[in-house]
Design a protein around this motif. Structure first.
Motif, mmCIF file in Angstrom:
data_model
loop_
_atom_site.group_PDB
_atom_site.id
_atom_site.type_symbol
_atom_site.label_atom_id
_atom_site.label_comp_id
_atom_site.label_asym_id
_atom_site.label_seq_id
_atom_site.Cartn_x
_atom_site.Cartn_y
_atom_site.Cartn_z
ATOM 1 N N GLY A 68 0.863 -0.980 -0.080
ATOM 2 C CA GLY A 68 0.056 0.187 0.105
ATOM 3 C C GLY A 68 0.958 1.242 0.162
ATOM 4 O O GLY A 68 0.614 2.258 -0.624
ATOM 5 N N THR A 69 1.879 1.264 0.892
ATOM 6 C CA THR A 69 2.675 2.391 0.714
ATOM 7 C C THR A 69 3.461 2.745 -0.684
ATOM 8 O O THR A 69 3.481 3.820 -0.816
ATOM 9 N N ASP A 179 -6.228 6.860 -0.461
ATOM 10 C CA ASP A 179 -5.631 5.646 0.307
ATOM 11 C C ASP A 179 -6.789 4.759 0.671
ATOM 12 O O ASP A 179 -7.317 5.155 1.884
ATOM 13 N N ARG A 182 -7.932 -0.139 2.926
ATOM 14 C CA ARG A 182 -9.255 -0.946 3.465
ATOM 15 C C ARG A 182 -10.667 -0.481 2.902
ATOM 16 O O ARG A 182 -11.626 -0.351 3.437
ATOM 17 N N LYS A 210 -4.345 -6.791 3.736
ATOM 18 C CA LYS A 210 -4.962 -6.814 4.957
ATOM 19 C C LYS A 210 -6.247 -7.688 4.918
ATOM 20 O O LYS A 210 -5.937 -9.038 5.239
HETATM 21 C C1 PLP Z 1 -4.616 3.207 5.727
HETATM 22 C C2 PLP Z 1 -3.457 2.411 5.333
HETATM 23 N N1 PLP Z 1 -2.699 3.039 4.244
HETATM 24 C C3 PLP Z 1 -1.734 2.355 3.874
HETATM 25 C C4 PLP Z 1 -1.026 1.334 4.580
HETATM 26 C C5 PLP Z 1 0.331 0.811 3.942
HETATM 27 O O1 PLP Z 1 0.040 -0.603 3.635
HETATM 28 P P1 PLP Z 1 1.317 -1.583 3.379
HETATM 29 O O2 PLP Z 1 1.668 -1.962 4.849
HETATM 30 O O3 PLP Z 1 1.157 -2.527 2.353
HETATM 31 O O4 PLP Z 1 2.298 -0.587 2.977
HETATM 32 C C6 PLP Z 1 -1.802 0.846 5.798
HETATM 33 C C7 PLP Z 1 -1.125 -0.215 6.267
HETATM 34 O O5 PLP Z 1 -1.543 -0.302 7.642
HETATM 35 C C8 PLP Z 1 -2.650 1.614 5.909
HETATM 36 O O6 PLP Z 1 -3.507 1.144 6.970
#
Ligand code: PLP
Length: 370
Positions: A68-69, A179, A182, A210
């Motif tokens: 996600g990042t 973003d 979820r 997730k």
């Molecule tokens: C709202 C949100 N955005 C982005 C991320 C980032 O995801 P990742 O851990 O796959 O990089 C998270 C991870 O917990 C998250 O809760």
């Protein structure tokens, strides 16, 4: 770390929905996936998955990424030039939990705005844009939204409000990134198609790893140009992949079989919140809309004592952050687990708040990362 007593059943891990392991169906799909080289755009499983996701989200194109990042990063890089600013809710994941990529990599200045339950208000957005447009500020080019909002406790922003914020941003010359790590939790909780929540954004990210239970991966979606540009940036940050169909194969199973069941996680979160509140913990049950709950930690709380007590019952919880403990429900936690865990947590909480913590114990409380 305290060992778990022999008579204790399996671990109940409430740290995050990221702890979910792939299902047997996912492992089977991964091992049988038809593969190619995604760099050459000839991995058929990736191509099919990206097309399915674009269609599902009401976007022109989609692209698989590792996390996600990375999805948030490459979308921001594709939408906003270095030296510009972006508007973001003050406790958004991008703002507080992504290791500072906006400044470290993207050359972006954040303009944080306090939200209510994780949602930026219309007036607050208008004011932030006006401030960011002042002559000496970095010009605002991007609005980043988060749905559900992690640090607000999995709170949902309604599609109509998202549309209103996107309209304001677009009218002011800003692009919009969502973003949606979820986002399927929000869609299921609202009983709305996920595209209702994504179609107003220029780009959106969601996580496979997730509540959807994949071992890794996330997807970005958006207009064809934005995704093409994000693909270039994915290569720049070393995120290009080869036989990535093994990730996409799990993702396809997730979209077919893991989305609707998120409602079970939401029911379990409500159950957990209600039982903890009934046991006198400071939990706002009404605020629990999806799979995340927060319990406030009272003054004089001995975290070390609490942690070793719950751990001895087989329950794993993250350390408090900002005076709160976060608990997350997911596929590997059942309703009976929740009943057991809430009893154990309530008991340990009660004992821990009656302990007088040593100065050492207070100092030792680490900050959780979530
Ligand atoms: C709202 C949100 N955005 C982005 C991320 C980032 O995801 P990742 O851990 O796959 O990089 C998270 C991870 O917990 C998250 O809760």
């Amino acid at each position: 770390m305290t060992s778990i007593s022999a008579n204790v059943r399996r671990i109940i891990d409430l740290r995050s929905d990221t702890v979910t392991r792939p299902t047997a169906e996912m492992v089977e799909a991964m091992s049988c996936a038809e593969l190619g080289d995604d760099f050459f755009r000839d991995d058929p499983t990736v191509l099919a998955f990206e097309e399915e996701v674009a269609d599902l989200l009401g976007m022109e194109a989609a692209m698989l990424v590792i996390s996600g990042t990375m999805g948030n990063l490459v979308c921001a890089l594709s939408l906003s030039p270095r030296g510009s600013s972006f508007i973001v809710e003050a406790s958004a994941h991008i703002q507080i939990n992504e290791s500072g990529w906006p400044s470290a990599i993207a050359g972006l200045t954040p303009k944080p705005v306090e939200g209510v339950a994780g949602t930026i208000g219309v007036d607050a957005l208008q004011q932030a844009i006006a401030e960011a447009k002042l002559r000496l500020s970095a010009p605002p080019r991007l609005l980043c939204l988060e749905n559900t909002h992690n640090a607000a406790g999995g709170r949902i922003t309604e599609p109509e409000h998202l549309a209103a914020l996107a309209d304001i941003a677009h009218a002011s010359g800003l692009r919009v990134h969502l973003d949606g790590a979820r986002i399927f939790n929000a869609a299921v909780a609202l009983g709305r198609p996920v595209r209702d929540l994504t179609k107003h954004a220029d780009t959106a990210t969601f996580c496979l790893s997730k509540g959807l239970s994949c071992p890794l991966g996330a997807v970005v979606a958006g207009g064809a140009d934005a995704v093409q540009e994000a693909r270039r940036w994915r290569q720049v940050v070393g995120g290009g992949m080869r036989q990535a169909g093994i990730i996409a194969a799990a993702g396809r199973v997730a979209l077919n079989s893991m989305v609707e069941r998120l409602a079970v996680d939401h029911d379990n979160a409500k159950l957990l919140a209600t039982r903890l509140r009934d046991a006198s913990l400071d939990v706002d049950v009404e605020a629990v809309e999806t799979n995340i709950i927060f319990a406030k930690v009272p003054g004089g709380f001995d975290y070390d004592f609490f942690q070793s007590d719950v751990r001895a019952s087989g329950i794993v919880i993250m350390p408090p952050k900002a005076g709160r403990i976060r608990l997350v429900t997911h596929r590997e936690v059942s309703a009976p687990d929740i009943v057991f865990a809430s009893d154990m947590i309530a008991k340990a909480f009660d004992l821990a708040r009656r302990q007088a913590p040593s100065a050492d114990a207070r100092m030792a409380v680490p900050n959780a990362v979530y």
